[in-house]
Design a protein around this motif. Structure first.
Motif: not given
Lengths: 504, 119
Positions: A482-490, A325-332
Motif C-alpha cells: 500500500a505504501e509503494s502504491a501511494s508513492l506511485q500515486l503521489l 492507509g486509505a488503500l489498505f482501508y479499501i481492501v480491508h
C-alpha cells in the motif's frame, strides 16, 4: 508481459459469452462461472505479482501509440483493486451456488455476474477518461439487471432510485469529460497528468474537477450524495447485495483517488478541503443511520456509507501515509463488508427474518457461525489484531500528523459507534433468546440444506474471515505494498512516463 | 452558432432538471433523456465548431496543419448516444414493469424501501 493487463477484462467477457451459448443448461453455466472465477483470481494474482516486481504495466490496444489509442494501465493501485475484485467475484460465485434460486439462475444470473466483474475490472484498468465512462456504464447496466432480477416489488422500487441517480451521475460524468476534452484536447489520463498544469483556463478546470467529484461522489456514496444506497442495496438477493456492497462503491472511491492524485494533482488543494468536510459528514451520517436501523441489511448498508468516509478522509489528507492507509482501508473494507453481508444471509436463513427484533438465539445453536460473524464485525469496528484496527490506526495517525484534530476526533467517535452497532447485531441476532419461540417451527432453511450447500455457504465466509485475520497479523508486508502504491500515486510523472513511454 | 447551441444546451438542462424533479415516473424518464441530449450537445459544442473544413491530412503533408476539424468529439458523442440509448431503453422497461407491479406512477408513494421492517 504487458498483455496480462487485458486478461481480467477478457476473461469474464469470454465466460459470459460462453455461458450464453449454453443458456439452457444451468449446470454448464455454473461450471464455466466457477472455472472462470478461479482463472480470474489467478490472473489477478499474476498481474499483482508482475506489478509489484516489475513496476507499472501499460497496454496500448491495437498498437496505436499512447495518447491516441485505447490505453490500459495497471499501477499498484489498479492491480490491488483488480485482485480484490477477483477475490470477491470468486467468493460470490461460490456463495451464489448455495442461495440463488433456480429461476434467477435460468435468467442469466451467472453471465450477468461475470459482466459486472468485467465492468469493474475495466474501470480499474483503463487509462482513459472516456473509457472509464464506458466501463462505468458496462458495470451499471449489469448491476441494474442484477438488482431487478426476480422483479419483486421492493426490488423494483429500490431499482428506480438506484437507476435514476446513476443515470443522472452518468450524464454529469459525460458533460465533465466533454468539457475536459474541450480545454485539454486529450482524455488520456497519463497525457492529462502532463498537460493539466499548462492549461490556461484554470476556472474551467476547477469546474470540471468539481463535476468529476460529484459524479464519483454519487458512485462512492459520499455525503450528501448517498441516499440511494440504503434505499436499494438491501433489496436484491444476498450475494448480489454482497458484491455490490464490496465492490461498486469502491469503484467510485478508486476513481476519486485516481483523479485527484494522478490526473489533477494541482486541483487537489481546493478539492481536498471539500472532501475533508464531506468525509467527516459521511462517516457521521452513515453510522448514525446505521445505529437507528433494525433491518440487518439496511444497518450494514448504512455502514458502507460510513466506511466510505474513512477512505475519503485518507484521500483528503493527501499525505503518503494517509493514501497508503486509505488503500489498505479499501481492501480491508471490501473483504469485511462482503463477508458481513454473506453472514447476514446465513442468519436470515436460520431465523427467517431480517428484523433484528424478531431474530435471536443463533449463538446457542450455531456457535461456529457466530464466531464467523465476530471476525468481520470486530474487524470492521477496528479491534486488534484484525485488519480493521491497522486500517483505522494508520488513517487516524495520518490525521493527527496533518493536524486535522476535529475530523480525526469524529473518526474515532464513529469507530466507537461502529462497534456499538456491530454489538447490537450480536446481541439481538446471536446472543438474546428468541422471542415467540413457537412461531418459528420449520422456518429454519439452513438446517435443511445438504452438506454441499452448507459448505458452499460457509467456505466464502471462512476464506474472507481468514483474510481479515491474516491481514491483521501480517500487516507489515501488506502495508508495504500500500505504501509503494501511494508513492506511485503521489508521483504523477511516473504514471505518464510509464504510459506514454517517454520522459519530458 | 456557438451562442445558439449554448442557449439550447442551457434550455435542455433546465427542462431536464425540472422534469426529473416531478413525481410522475414518465416525466422523470423524459428528464433523463433530455439531460443525456444536453450532455451530448455540450461535448459537441466545447469540442469546437469548425465549419466546412475536413479532418484530413492534406496530400503530401505528413500531419495536420492549419485549421482542421476534430473528429473525436463526434466519436465520443456517438458512443455516448449508443450507451445512452441502451440505458434509456432499459429504464423505460423498468419503469413500465414497476408501474404494472406497484400500480402507481407517483414516485412519492414508493417509499417501502425506506420504511422500518413491519411487525
Amino acid at each position: 508481459m504487458n498483455q496480462i493487463v487485458i486478461i481480467p477484462i477478457l476473461l469474464p467477457l469470454a465466460s459470459a459469452v460462453a455461458m450464453l451459448l449454453f443458456s439452457r443448461s444451468v449446470t454448464i453455466q455454473r461450471i464455466i462461472s466457477l472455472s472462470s472465477s478461479c482463472l480470474l483470481l489467478a490472473a489477478a494474482g499474476w498481474l499483482l505479482a508482475a506489478v509489484i516486481s516489475g513496476g507499472m504495466l501499460s497496454l496500448q490496444a491495437g498498437g496505436w501509440a499512447a495518447p491516441f489509442g485505447i490505453t490500459l494501465a495497471a499501477d499498484l493501485l489498479s492491480a490491488v483493486m483488480v485482485a480484490a475484485s477477483a477475490l470477491i467475484g470468486f467468493a460470490t460465485v461460490i456463495y451464489s451456488f448455495a442461495v440463488i434460486d433456480p429461476e434467477r439462475e435460468r435468467f442469466f444470473y451467472h453471465p450477468l455476474l461475470q459482466l459486472l466483474l468485467m465492468g469493474i475490472n475495466g474501470a480499474f484498468l483503463t487509462g482513459d477518461v472516456f473509457n472509464l465512462y464506458v466501463w462505468f456504464e458496462v458495470m451499471l447496466i449489469s448491476s441494474f439487471v442484477l438488482l431487478v432480477l426476480g422483479g419483486t416489488p421492493v426490488q423494483l422500487e429500490g431499482a428506480i432510485k438506484y437507476v435514476t441517480i446513476n443515470l443522472l451521475s452518468s450524464s454529469v460524468f459525460l458533460a465533465a469529460a466533454g468539457i475536459l476534452y474541450g480545454i485539454a484536447g486529450t482524455l488520456n489520463m497519463a497525457d492529462l497528468a502532463r498537460i493539466a498544469p499548462r492549461i490556461e483556463q484554470k476556472e474551467l478546470l476547477s469546474v470540471v474537477s468539481v463535476l468529476f467529484m460529484i459524479t464519483f461522489g454519487v458512485k462512492a456514496a459520499v455525503f450528501p450524495l448517498f441516499f440511494w444506497l440504503p434505499a436499494s442495496y438491501h433489496t436484491p438477493p444476498v450475494p448480489v447485495s454482497a458484491i455490490f456492497a464490496g465492490l461498486l462503491t469502491k469503484v467510485g472511491v478508486y476513481a476519486l483517488i485516481r483523479f485527484f492524485t494522478t490526473v489533477f494533482p494541482h486541483e487537489s488543494i481546493f478539492i481536498n478541503d471539500v472532501l475533508l468536510v464531506a468525509s467527516a459528514l459521511t462517516m457521521l451520517t452513515g453510522v448514525l443511520g446505521a445505529v437507528a436501523q433494525y433491518d440487518v441489511r439496511k444497518l450494514l448498508s448504512f455502514h458502507i456509507v460510513s466506511q466510505i468516509g474513512y477512505m475519503i478522509f485518507g484521500l483528503a489528507l493527501h499525505s503518503p501515509l494517509a493514501l497508503a492507509g486509505a488503500l489498505f482501508y479499501i481492501v480491508h473494507n471490501i473483504i469485511a463488508k462482503t463477508n458481513l453481508f454473506y453472514i447476514s444471509g446465513i442468519v436470515e436463513r436460520i431465523s427467517g427474518t431480517w428484523d433484528l427484533k424478531r431474530a435471536g438465539g443463533v449463538y446457542a445453536r450455531y456457535p461456529f457461525i457466530s464466531m464467523l460473524f465476530l471476525v468481520p464485525a470486530l474487524g470492521l469496528a477496528g479491534i486488534p489484531p484484525l485488519s480493521g484496527f491497522w486500517a483505522k490506526f494508520v488513517i487516524i495517525r495520518a490525521g493527527f500528523e496533518a493536524g486535522e484534530y476535529a475530523v480525526t476526533g469524529i473518526a474515532l467517535f464513529v469507530s466507537l459507534l461502529t462497534l456499538f452497532s456491530m454489538m447490537k447485531i450480536w446481541n439481538e441476532a446471536f446472543w438474546k433468546e428468541r422471542p415467540h419461540q413457537q412461531e418459528y417451527e420449520g422456518i429454519n432453511r439452513y438446517v435443511s440444506m445438504g452438506i454441499a450447500g452448507k459448505a458452499m455457504l460457509l467456505s466464502p465466509v471462512v476464506m474472507l474471515g481468514l483474510l481479515t485475520i491474516l491481514f491483521g497479523i501480517f500487516f507489515e508486508p501488506v502495508f508495504r505494498i500500500a505504501e509503494s502504491a501511494s508513492l506511485q500515486l503521489l508521483d504523477p510523472l511516473l504514471y505518464s512516463t510509464a504510459v506514454l513511454g517517454r520522459k519530458e | 452558432m456557438t451562442l445558439l447551441l449554448a442557449l439550447v444546451i442551457g434550455c435542455l438542462y433546465a427542462a431536464g432538471i425540472f422534469l426529473i424533479l416531478r413525481r410522475n415516473m414518465v416525466k422523470v424518464i423524459f428528464g433523463l433523456i433530455l439531460l443525456a441530449h444536453a450532455a451530448n450537445l455540450l461535448i459537441f459544442t466545447v469540442g469546437r465548431l469548425t465549419k466546412g473544413i475536413p479532418a484530413f491530412v492534406p496530400e503530401g503533408a505528413g500531419m495536420l496543419s492549419g485549421e482542421f476539424a476534430d473528429p473525436l468529439p463526434q466519436a465520443l458523442i456517438l458512443t455516448a448516444i449508443v450507451i445512452g440509448f441502451g440505458l434509456q431503453a432499459f429504464t423505460i422497461v423498468l419503469f413500465k414493469r414497476t408501474w404494472l407491479t406497484l400500480g402507481t406512477e407517483d414516485l412519492d408513494l414508493m417509499k417501502t424501501t425506506d420504511e422500518p421492517p413491519r411487525e
